[in-house]
Design an enzyme around this catalytic site. Structure first.
Site, PDB file in Angstrom:
ATOM      1  N   GLY A 191     -31.086 -42.267 -22.963  1.00  0.00           N
ATOM      2  CA  GLY A 191     -29.644 -42.044 -22.869  1.00  0.00           C
ATOM      3  C   GLY A 191     -29.251 -41.019 -23.925  1.00  0.00           C
ATOM      4  O   GLY A 191     -28.474 -40.106 -23.693  1.00  0.00           O
ATOM      5  N   MET A 225     -30.631 -39.534 -28.267  1.00  0.00           N
ATOM      6  CA  MET A 225     -31.589 -39.632 -29.366  1.00  0.00           C
ATOM      7  C   MET A 225     -30.930 -39.208 -30.663  1.00  0.00           C
ATOM      8  O   MET A 225     -30.318 -38.145 -30.737  1.00  0.00           O
ATOM      9  CB  MET A 225     -32.806 -38.742 -29.043  1.00  0.00           C
ATOM     10  CG  MET A 225     -33.809 -38.631 -30.174  1.00  0.00           C
ATOM     11  SD  MET A 225     -34.540 -40.242 -30.566  1.00  0.00           S
ATOM     12  CE  MET A 225     -34.838 -40.051 -32.332  1.00  0.00           C
ATOM     13  N   GLU A 226     -31.124 -40.042 -31.712  1.00  0.00           N
ATOM     14  CA  GLU A 226     -30.374 -39.889 -32.959  1.00  0.00           C
ATOM     15  C   GLU A 226     -30.915 -38.860 -33.941  1.00  0.00           C
ATOM     16  O   GLU A 226     -30.725 -39.017 -35.149  1.00  0.00           O
ATOM     17  CB  GLU A 226     -30.344 -41.254 -33.661  1.00  0.00           C
ATOM     18  CG  GLU A 226     -31.690 -41.725 -34.223  1.00  0.00           C
ATOM     19  CD  GLU A 226     -32.506 -42.640 -33.330  1.00  0.00           C
ATOM     20  OE1 GLU A 226     -33.384 -43.348 -33.842  1.00  0.00           O
ATOM     21  OE2 GLU A 226     -32.265 -42.655 -32.107  1.00  0.00           O
ATOM     22  N   HIS A 248     -23.501 -45.711 -31.282  1.00  0.00           N
ATOM     23  CA  HIS A 248     -24.886 -46.141 -31.507  1.00  0.00           C
ATOM     24  C   HIS A 248     -25.670 -45.061 -32.264  1.00  0.00           C
ATOM     25  O   HIS A 248     -26.293 -45.322 -33.295  1.00  0.00           O
ATOM     26  CB  HIS A 248     -25.530 -46.411 -30.136  1.00  0.00           C
ATOM     27  CG  HIS A 248     -26.964 -46.847 -30.187  1.00  0.00           C
ATOM     28  ND1 HIS A 248     -27.341 -48.159 -30.044  1.00  0.00           N
ATOM     29  CD2 HIS A 248     -28.122 -46.142 -30.345  1.00  0.00           C
ATOM     30  CE1 HIS A 248     -28.674 -48.246 -30.115  1.00  0.00           C
ATOM     31  NE2 HIS A 248     -29.161 -47.026 -30.297  1.00  0.00           N
ATOM     32  N   GLU A 249     -25.614 -43.834 -31.758  1.00  0.00           N
ATOM     33  CA  GLU A 249     -26.415 -42.763 -32.361  1.00  0.00           C
ATOM     34  C   GLU A 249     -25.933 -42.412 -33.766  1.00  0.00           C
ATOM     35  O   GLU A 249     -26.735 -42.087 -34.643  1.00  0.00           O
ATOM     36  CB  GLU A 249     -26.407 -41.506 -31.472  1.00  0.00           C
ATOM     37  CG  GLU A 249     -26.892 -41.743 -30.038  1.00  0.00           C
ATOM     38  CD  GLU A 249     -28.248 -42.438 -29.935  1.00  0.00           C
ATOM     39  OE1 GLU A 249     -29.087 -42.280 -30.853  1.00  0.00           O
ATOM     40  OE2 GLU A 249     -28.477 -43.146 -28.940  1.00  0.00           O
ATOM     41  N   HIS A 252     -27.253 -44.733 -36.420  1.00  0.00           N
ATOM     42  CA  HIS A 252     -28.628 -44.414 -36.806  1.00  0.00           C
ATOM     43  C   HIS A 252     -28.707 -43.370 -37.927  1.00  0.00           C
ATOM     44  O   HIS A 252     -29.721 -43.270 -38.599  1.00  0.00           O
ATOM     45  CB  HIS A 252     -29.395 -43.842 -35.611  1.00  0.00           C
ATOM     46  CG  HIS A 252     -29.962 -44.867 -34.684  1.00  0.00           C
ATOM     47  ND1 HIS A 252     -30.667 -45.967 -35.111  1.00  0.00           N
ATOM     48  CD2 HIS A 252     -29.964 -44.929 -33.319  1.00  0.00           C
ATOM     49  CE1 HIS A 252     -31.078 -46.667 -34.055  1.00  0.00           C
ATOM     50  NE2 HIS A 252     -30.661 -46.061 -32.957  1.00  0.00           N
TER      51      HIS A 252
END
Length: 833
Positions: A231, A233-234, A267-268, A271
Site C-alpha cells: 500500500g 512504504m515508509e 501509518h507511514e 514509522h
C-alpha cells in the site's frame, strides 16, 4: 576490517560486479581478483590477492544492475502521459531485503550507515531521494543529463534508502514545526495531492508532541507510484504510495478512500520515528514496527478527523480480523523467529499488523495514555539512530508505568492464539458474583489438549448502570477467578470487555446473554460493545460452540441499529455465512434474510444524502445499498439500474460514494452488455481509484462465459500487475461458479502469476482470496496437492491456513446447514414481530 582476511562477503542480487578494490587508509589500493556469487543466499564474496589488515579503509565497487519489472529493488514503473504515451519511471522498494538488488551492501536492519547519494538523470525528470538536494550540475559527457546530489542521511538501515526518477507535479506546505512537506503526483494531478498534504502537515506536529521528539529530517516527500506492490512504504524522508493510497479527487473520490488515505499517511509518518529513527534489531521484531504503526495511525486519524469515529472502525477492520486468523491451528505468534530472508515476506500479515495493533491498543488502555507517552519517549530517546528489540520497549513502558508489562505482554506476543473467557453470574444479596475461566479459543471448537496456554488478561467489567465506564478492572493471571461486583441489582446486565479492547472472546452463560440482548435493541449498550457481542457470538457459532441459528436471532435484534461500523461488521459476517450457504440448495433463503435485515435501514437512509449528514452516513449508505442490491432487493435493483443508465449516458453522474454499490448491483443482475459498459468505463477512467473500484466488482457477474472474460481481463495490459489480485479475488468471492473458475484459472496460469509476484506477499493474498471460500473436504486436499507440486515458499503458511479454513467450513456446513435451513423456512411461515 576487524580481523585480517583476504575475503569480503556482502549482499548482492541480480548485480554484476565489474571491478572492486580495497584501499586501506593512507595506503595503496588492492584490487579484488575474484567475485564468487552465492545466488541462493543473495551474497557475493570478493577475494583479494593479499591479506587485508585490521583498520579502516575504503571499498570501491563498479557494478551493473538492471531496472527490473518485479516491483522490488530498483525497478521501473510504467505510466501513461496525459497524451496517451507510455513512459517509465525508476523507483525503489527495498523492504525487506531488496536494497541488495540496487547496490552491493550489508542489507540487514541492524547494520546502519549514513548514505551520500547522487543520481545522474535526464534533466527534464524529477529526481528524489531521502534527503534534500544540495547540488545540481550539468553532466560532463551529455548536455541532456544532470547530476543531482543529496545531503548526507542520518545513520539508517538499508531497507529505508530510496530514490525516484520520473515525471511528477507536486503541492507543498510547511508544517507548523517548519518541516517542508511535499506530495508528488502524476503530471496534471497536483490538485489530488492536497488532501494528503493537509493530513501530513497536521500529523507531523501531532507525532512530535506525542513522542516529544522532533521529526529528524529537514523535509518529507510523499509520492504516488504507478506500479506498487504494497500500500505504501515508509522510506525515511521519501514515502512511496500506491496512487489509491495517496491521491484524492474532490469530485471523484469516495469517503472510504479519504479515510484510507488518512490512515495510510498516519501509518507511514509514524514509522519516521518508530522504525526509522529507532529500528528493529532483526525481522523477528517486524511486528513491533507494523503493529505499532497500525495502532497509532488510528490515534492520528482520530486527532485529525474526530467525526470518523475511527476507533469503533478499528475493531471491525483490525481486531476481529486478527482474531479470525489467530484462532486457527496454523496461526503464528506475533513474534516469529526469522532465519532466511525468504521467510520475511510471510510475516507481513494480519498477525503482525492487526493483532500487533490490537495488543498495543490493549496495552495502552492497561497503562493509560500519560504513562504510555512517557514510556514511548524514553524508548525513542534511548535508542534513537540505533536498533531495539521488543523487550526494550517493554522495559521503557515498565519504567514509566510501574506495571508488569513484560510479564503481561509476553503471554500475548510469544505464544499464538488468545483466550475465550467463559463467564457465569449469581446474585448474592446486593452483589453479583462472577465466575470467570479462560481457555485457548480455537476455530475448531473447544480446546482439547493437555496443557492449555494461559494469558495475563486485562479485564474490564461494566454494568447497565453506566455502560460507558468500567465498574471494575482486574488482571486475570490464572485459569479461573471469582469476582464480586458490589451493589448490582438483579435487573441490571453485566458485560465484560468494555469497548472491546481486551484481545479475547467472551462466552456468557445463557442467562447473562439473555439480559444483554435488549441492550442491543434499545441501543443502551455502546456501539463498539454491540459489535463485539455479535462478533463473539458469530465466531462461537462458526467454531461449533453454539448454534448458528442463535446468532441469526441476535442479528435480527439489530433492527434499530444506527452505527455504520456495527452494520459493517454484521454485513461481513452475513457475507461469510452467505458464501458458506452458496454450497447448499437454499442459498436464496439466506438472501431473503439479508434483505429483511437490511431493508429497514435502507428505507430510512434512502439514496440521496440529507442535509447535515457526514462521513459515516455516506459509508453506511454505500454499504446498505450494496448489500440490498447484491441480494436482489427489487426496489434497490430498479433504482440502481436507472441511476446507472443516467450515469453512463452522462445525464446525471453518480456520486463517488454510490458508484461501488451501483456497479455491483447492475453487474450481478446484468448481462454481457453490462459487463462491456463496465469495461469501457474502466478504460476511460482517469483515476486509479475508479479503475480499482470497477476491478473489484467485476467478479459479481454470474454467467460462466462472462466470468472467463473477467479472468482473462485480469491478466491483460489493462490491469496493473498489483491489481490483478483483486480482480481474480473478486471473481472467487462473487459466486459459487466464480470460485471454481478462479481456482482453475490460477492453476492454469500459475507460472505467469508466480513470476509476476516473485513470491512476494501478493502471491499469498491471491491464494487466500481465491480458495478460502471452499467448503468441501476434498478441495482442501486438492489445494494442498497443487502447492506441493508448485511450491510457493513465501505463501506456505497462507496455504496451510486456507486448507484449514476449507475443512472448518465443511464441518460448519455439516453441523448447522439443516438447522439454519429449518429456521429460515420457519421464519418465512411466521415472520418475526
Amino acid at each position: 576490517v576487524r580481523q585480517a582476511t583476504n575475503q569480503i562477503v556482502m549482499n548482492c542480487a541480480d548485480i554484476d560486479i565489474i571491478t572492486a578494490s580495497y584501499a586501506p587508509e593512507g595506503d595503496e589500493e588492492i584490487h579484488a581478483t575474484g567475485f564468487n556469487y552465492q545466488n541462493e543466499d543473495e551474497k557475493v564474496t570478493l577475494s583479494f590477492p593479499s591479506t587485508l589488515q585490521t583498520g579502516t579503509g575504503t571499498l570501491k565497487i563498479d557494478f551493473v544492475g538492471e531496472l527490473n519489472d518485479k516491483m522490488k529493488g530498483f525497478y521501473r514503473s510504467k505510466y501513461t502521459t496525459p497524451s496517451g504515451e507510455v513512459r517509465y519511471a525508476a523507483v525503489t522498494q527495498f523492504e525487506a531485503t531488496d536494497a541488495r538488488r540496487a547496490f552491493p551492501c550489508w542489507d540487514e536492519p541492524a547494520i546502519k550507515a549514513t548514505f551520500d547519494i547522487s543520481l545522474v538523470v535526464p534533466k527534464d525528470r524529477v529526481a528524489l531521494s531521502n534527503m534534500n538536494v544540495i547540488d545540481r550540475k550539468p553532466y560532463p559527457d551529455d548536455e541532456n543529463v544532470v547530476e543531482v546530489k543529496f545531503a548526507r542521511t542520518p545513520v539508517m538501515s538499508t531497507y529505508l534508502v530510496a530514490f525516484v526518477v520520473g515525471e511528477y507535479d507536486f503541492v507543498e506546505t510547511r508544517s507548523k514545526d517548519g518541516v517542508c512537506v511535499r506530495v508528488y503526483t502524476p503530471v496534471g494531478k497536483a490538485e489530488q495531492g492536497k488532501f494528503a498534504l493537509e493530513v501530513a502537515a497536521k500529523t507531523l506536529p501531532f507525532y512530535k508532541d506525542y513522542f516529544n521528539v522532533p521529526y529528524p529530517l529537514p523535509k518529507i516527500d510523499l509520492i504516488a507510484i504507478a506500479d506498487f506492490a504494497a500500500g505504501a512504504m515508509e522510506n525515511w524522508g521519501l514515502v512511496t504510495y500506491r496512487e489509491t493510497a495517496l491521491l484524492i479527487d474532490p469530485k471523484n473520490s469516495c469517503s472510504s478512500s479519504r479515510q484510507w488515505v488518512a490512515l495510510v499517511v498516519g501509518h507511514e509518518l509514524a514509522h519516521q520515528w518508530f522504525g526509522n529513527l529507532v529500528t528493529m534489531e532483526w525481522w523477528t521484531h517486524l511486528w513491533l514496527n507494523e503493529g505499532f504503526a497500525s495502532w497509532i495511525e488510528y490515534l492520528c486519524v482520530d486527532h485529525c478527523f474526530p467525526e470518523y469515529d475511527i476507533w469503533t472502525q478499528f475493531v471491525s477492520a483490525d481486531y476481529t480480523r486478527a482474531q479470525e486468523l489467530d484462532a486457527l491451528d496454523n496461526s503464528h505468534p506475533i513474534e516469529v523467529s526469522v532465519g532466511h530472508p525468504a521467510e520475511v515476506d510471510e510475516i507481513f500479515d494480519a498477525i503482525s499488523y492487526s493483532k500487533g495493533a490490537s495488543v498495543i491498543r490493549m496495552l495502552h488502555d492497561y497503562i493509560g495514555d500519560k504513562d504510555f507517552k512517557k514510556g514511548m519517549n524514553m524508548y525513542l530517546t534511548k535508542f534513537q539512530q540505533k536498533n531495539a528489540a521488543t523487550e526494550d520497549l517493554w522495559e521503557s513502558l515498565e519504567n514509566a508505568s510501574g506495571k508488569p508489562i513484560a510479564a503481561v505482554m509476553n503471554t500475548w506476543t510469544k505464544q499464538m492464539g488468545f483466550p475465550l473467557i467463559y463467564v457465569e453470574a449469581e446474585q448474592v444479596e446486593d452483589d453479583r458474583l462472577l465466575r470467570l475461566s479462560q481457555r485457548k479459543f480455537c476455530a475448531s471448537g473447544p480446546y482439547v489438549g493437555e496443557d492449555c496456554p494461559q494469558w495475563m488478561v486485562p479485564i474490564t467489567i461494566s454494568t447497565s448502570e453506566d455502560p460507558n465506564h468500567a465498574k471494575l478492572k482486574i488482571l486475570m493471571d490464572k485459569p479461573e477467578m471469582n469476582v464480586v461486583l458490589k451493589n448490582v441489582r438483579p435487573d441490571q446486565w453485566v458485560k465484560l470487555n468494555l469497548g472491546t479492547v481486551g484481545f479475547y472472546r467472551t462466552q456468557y452463560s445463557s442467562a447473562m446473554l439473555e439480559s444483554l440482548l435488549p441492550g442491543i435493541r434499545d441501543l443502551s449498550l455502546p456501539p463498539v460493545d454491540r459489535l463485539g457481542l455479535q462478533n463473539d457470538l458469530f465466531s462461537l457459532a462458526r467454531a461449533g460452540i453454539i448454534s448458528t441459528v442463535e446468532v441469526l436471532k441476535v442479528m435480527e435484534a439489530f433492527v434499530n441499529e444506527p452505527n455504520y461500523t456495527v452494520w459493517s461488521d454484521l454485513s461481513c459476517n452475513l457475507g461469510i455465512l452467505s458464501t458458506l450457504l452458496s454450497h447448499t440448495d437454499f442459498y436464496e433463503e439466506i438472501q431473503e434474510f439479508v434483505k429483511d435485515v437490511f431493508s429497514p435501514i435502507g428505507e430510512r437512509l434512502g439514496w440521496d444524502p440529507k442535509p447535515g449528514e457526514g462521513h459515516l452516513d455516506a459509508l453506511l449508505r454505500g454499504l446498505v445499498l450494496g448489500k440490498l442490491g447484491k441480494a436482489g432487493h427489487k426496489a434497490t435493483l430498479e433504482e440502481a439500474r436507472r441511476r446507472f443508465k443516467d450515469h453512463v449516458e452522462g445525464k446525471q453522474i453518480l456520486s463517488a460514494d454510490l458508484r461501488s454499490p451501483v456497479y455491483l448491483t447492475v453487474l450481478k443482475h446484468g448481462d454481457g452488455t453490462t459487463l462491456d459498459i463496465m469495461l469501457k468505463l474502466h478504460k476511460q477512467a482517469d483515476m486509479q481509484e475508479e479503475k480499482n473500484r470497477i476491478e473489484r466488482v467485476l467478479g459479481a457477474t454470474l454467467s460462466p462465459e462472462l466470468i472467463q472474460k473477467v479472468l482473462t481481463f485480469a491478466l491483460s495490459e489493462e490491469v496493473r500487475p498489483q491489481d490483478t489480485v483483486s480482480v481474480i479475488g473478486g471473481v472467487a468471492g462473487g459466486s459459487k461458479h466464480g470460485r471454481k473458475a478462479a481456482w482453475k484459472f490460477i492453476k492454469d496460469n500459475w507460472e505467469e502469476l508466480y513470476n509476476r509476484y516473485q513470491g512476494g506477499f501478493l502471491i499469498s493474498r491471491l491464494i487466500k482470496l481465491s480458495v478460502e471460500g471452499f467448503a468441501v473436504d476434498k478441495m482442501a486436499g486438492e489445494v494442498k496437492a497443487f502447492f506441493e507440486s508448485h511450491p510457493a515458499p513465501s505463501a506456505e503458511r497462507t496455504i496451510q491456513q486456507c486448507c484449514e479454513n476449507i475443512l472448518l467450513n465443511a464441518a460448519w456446513l455439516k453441523r448447522d446447514a439443516e438447522s439454519i435451513h429449518q429456521y429460515l423456512l420457519q421464519r418465512k411461515s411466521s415472520p418475526p414481530t
